[in-house]
Scaffold this active site. Structure first.
Site, PDB file in Angstrom:
ATOM      1  N   GLY A 176       0.789  -1.231   0.000  1.00 66.50           N
ATOM      2  CA  GLY A 176       0.000   0.000   0.000  1.00 66.50           C
ATOM      3  C   GLY A 176       0.818   1.276   0.000  1.00 66.50           C
ATOM      4  CD  GLU A 194      16.148  -5.206  -9.878  1.00 59.17           C
ATOM      5  OE1 GLU A 194      16.336  -5.267  -8.633  1.00 59.17           O
ATOM      6  OE2 GLU A 194      15.779  -6.166 -10.544  1.00 59.17           O
ATOM      7  CB  THR A 207       9.221  -5.077  15.481  1.00 55.41           C
ATOM      8  OG1 THR A 207      10.186  -5.673  16.348  1.00 55.41           O
ATOM      9  CG2 THR A 207       7.960  -4.774  16.258  1.00 55.41           C
ATOM     10  CB  CYS A 217     -11.067   0.425 -25.022  1.00 53.41           C
ATOM     11  SG  CYS A 217      -9.792   0.834 -26.222  1.00 53.41           S
ATOM     12  CD  GLU A 257      -6.619  -6.733 -30.580  1.00 54.93           C
ATOM     13  OE1 GLU A 257      -7.612  -5.983 -30.538  1.00 54.93           O
ATOM     14  OE2 GLU A 257      -5.859  -6.899 -29.611  1.00 54.93           O
ATOM     15  CG  HIS A 301      -9.327   3.139 -21.613  1.00 55.03           C
ATOM     16  ND1 HIS A 301      -9.669   1.846 -21.273  1.00 55.03           N
ATOM     17  CD2 HIS A 301      -8.584   3.043 -22.733  1.00 55.03           C
ATOM     18  CE1 HIS A 301      -9.137   1.004 -22.148  1.00 55.03           C
ATOM     19  NE2 HIS A 301      -8.478   1.707 -23.049  1.00 55.03           N
ATOM     20  CD  GLU A 304     -11.246   2.559 -18.039  1.00 56.64           C
ATOM     21  OE1 GLU A 304     -12.225   3.089 -18.620  1.00 56.64           O
ATOM     22  OE2 GLU A 304     -10.460   1.778 -18.604  1.00 56.64           O
TER      23      GLU A 304
HETATM   24  N1  GLN Z   1      -7.016  -4.308 -28.493  1.00 60.24           N
HETATM   25  C1  GLN Z   1      -7.811  -3.206 -28.894  1.00 60.24           C
HETATM   26  C2  GLN Z   1      -7.053  -2.205 -29.739  1.00 60.24           C
HETATM   27  O1  GLN Z   1      -5.851  -2.174 -29.717  1.00 60.24           O
HETATM   28  C3  GLN Z   1      -8.453  -2.521 -27.696  1.00 60.24           C
HETATM   29  C4  GLN Z   1      -7.465  -1.906 -26.769  1.00 60.24           C
HETATM   30  C5  GLN Z   1      -8.046  -1.560 -25.414  1.00 60.24           C
HETATM   31  O2  GLN Z   1      -9.079  -2.074 -25.009  1.00 60.24           O
HETATM   32  N2  GLN Z   1      -7.378  -0.699 -24.687  1.00 60.24           N
HETATM   33  O3  GLN Z   1      -7.655  -1.432 -30.437  1.00 60.24           O
END
Ligand code: GLN
Length: 537
Positions: free
Chosen positions: A16, A148, A187, A379, A403, A505, A507
């Protein structure tokens, strides 16, 4: 004078540290302090964009198109700090910069070394990432003791020395494990981790100890004694269900007041009301709904971290608890779909890459479309919504994305024009924030209440405009597009409580204090749908 807080981690990873950094940022903001947050990652990849979500969790994208560590998502959700590509960098990036300078001849005559060249570059990057902040919070990825992370630790040691000790603070986040057999918190790992840090010349000013159970005063005293700090600089971080509780938990222990005192900062008293109201909405909800997340990386919760959080945010203004059920898309077949999907009040098809689980997601979309369950496609999720529509409404049985099948007769989703020339995969997708124009009288327009919105992208493929008329004729409306009209950004279907997919996206822009409108509206639709279900039964 600008102030710096460096946050390191000890004993194990995933305790966290990112949430601690974000919570400290949030608390300083409640006192009116301007902050910035930065993550330095000690791995060799230039950025996490090429890493699998199974390994590294989600890739968080910034407005300026950087593919960054998921901790930047926590920073964004907890604070208003400006975030851009300077706020996430890796060993790979530092070496890349230094080697480019060497090839250019910047160090002619000199031997290029970890100290001072790599450490100087790290210090330089920290300065750039901190621009405009009163307090810059810098988190070092990995765990003290890793080979690292040594150059980063050396760089922050030097940095604190350069700016004068009173202007920098070191916070070490460690684990205090509970050993069942002895029924005791131990600890020793913390002592060793601090010893390691001190051997590198860093004396932590504060410790944040992650523990399963509250730590007694004796334990804190023991840690303070062995780690060479005062007892009131030993803070605890007990496991919580709700991460948005953390700023308040730290405030109750006096962490923010100790930080400002230590840094010699004059600030206002903290205004905690927004955090308190988030907690009360999340912990005493009036409603509850179940949302299915139909994904590929479901074993690793962090793979969809921003989606999880955005769904939870969407419930906050409605006082609605959002229970998220992760379902592996590969399990959803025509035979099994009913059992997996029938009790859900909403479905999210998140982003993703590759063809694993695609058919399960398409089955889910059909089910949600036909049974009128609210569904949000993100997406890849949007791309699959259009493929499902092409197959089952337009009757193009072999419709798919290039794809998954580069020779398909019906490439509903195809490679973006500028992607054909891509040779190096890293950082080459359509990345970052783009404008999207919303059509009047659409769900998208109602949701946002605006004509133009800016959203973040990360993809190579897009909707194929050759099929656009056919789709619109059959009711799948393009409600958002790029300003030039070439790129389809949002699709929706009107004969449904909520059937909307977006090529971006959303989100990545949601905060508990400002839920993203698409998620808020989606949760509202799911809640209405569930209540309607109740009154019918
Ligand atoms: N694979 C898909 C693309 O490249 C969707 C990518 C995603 O969902 N971020 O267009």
């Amino acid at each position: 004078m600008q102030k710096y807080i460096f946050i390191t981690g000890g004993v194990v990873s995933s305790i966290g540290k990112g949430i601690a950094a974000a919570s400290i940022g949030a608390l300083l903001e409640t006192r009116g302090v301007k902050i910035r947050l930065t993550k330095m990652d000690p791995y060799i990849n230039v950025d996490p964009g090429t890493m699998s979500p199974f390994q590294h969790g989600e890739v968080f994208v910034t407005d300026d198109g950087a593919e960054t560590d998921l901790d930047l998502g926590h920073y964004q959700r907890f604070t208003k700090a400006p975030i851009n590509r300077s706020n996430s960098f890796t060993t790979g990036q530092i070496y890349d910069t230094v080697i480019t300078k060497e090839r250019r001849g910047d160090f002619l005559g000199g031997t290029v070394q970890v100290i001072p060249h790599i450490t100087d570059q790290i210090k330089q990057n920290i300065l750039i990432a901190s621009e405009g902040a009163d307090v810059s919070i810098v988190e070092i990825g990995g765990t003290v003791g890793d080979i690292e992370s040594l150059p980063f630790l050396e760089a922050i040691r030097q940095f604190a020395n350069d700016i004068g000790k009173g202007n920098a603070l070191f916070i070490h986040v460690t684990l205090v494990p509970f050993i069942k057999a002895a029924s005791e918190l131990k600890t020793k790992p913390t002592q060793h981790s601090v010893k390691e840090l001190r051997s590198l010349g860093i004396q932590p000013n504060f410790l944040i100890c992650r523990a399963e159970n509250p730590m007694s005063s004796d334990i804190k005293e023991k840690i303070a004694l062995f780690c060479n700090l005062s007892k009131d600089h030993v803070f605890e971080s007990i496991d919580v269900d709700n991460v948005y509780r953390m700023p308040i938990i730290y405030n109750q222990q006096g962490l923010d007041s100790a930080i400002v005192k230590c840094l010699g900062l004059e600030t206002a008293e903290p205004v905690l009301d927004p955090w308190l109201s988030i907690i009360s909405s999340l912990e005493k909800p009036k409603h509850k709904i179940r949302i299915g997340l139909i994904g590929k990386y479901t074993e690793v919760k962090d793979s969809y971290r921003s989606v999880f959080e955005a769904l939870i945010h969407g419930g906050i203004p409605l006082s609605c608890h959002v229970e998220i059920i992760s379902i592996d898309a590969e399990k959803i077949t025509l035979d099994s779909q009913e059992s997996y999907l029938k009790d859900l009040q909403g479905i999210v098809i998140p982003g993703g890459f590759g063809d694993r689980g695609i058919e399960g997601k398409i089955n889910t979309i059909s089910y949600a479309r036909e049974h009128k369950i609210p569904i949000l496609g993100l997406c890849l999720g949007m791309q699959l919504m259009t493929i499902e529509f092409a197959r089952n409404v337009l009757g193009l049985k072999d419709a798919t994305s290039q794809e998954f099948d580069s020779h398909t007769l019906h490439p509903i989703i195809h490679l973006m024009e500028n992607q054909h020339a891509v040779k190096y995969k890293g950082g080459s997708m359509r990345l970052g924030q783009y404008a999207c124009h919303l059509a009047q009288n659409t769900l998208a327009h109602t949701v946002y209440g605006k004509d133009i919105v800016w959203e973040r992208h990360r993809h190579r493929y897009e909707f194929n405009n050759d099929y656009r008329d056919q789709f619109e004729k059959h009711g799948l409306k393009v409600s958002g597009e790029s300003p030039d009209g070439h790129l389809v950004e949002i699709v929706e279907w009107k004969d449904h409580p909520f059937f909307l997919g977006c090529q971006f996206h959303p989100e990545l822009k949601s905060r508990p204090t400002e839920p993203h409108p698409l998620f808020e509206y989606f949760i509202k639709s799911a809640l209405q749908w569930s209540l309607r279900g109740e009154s019918n039964s």
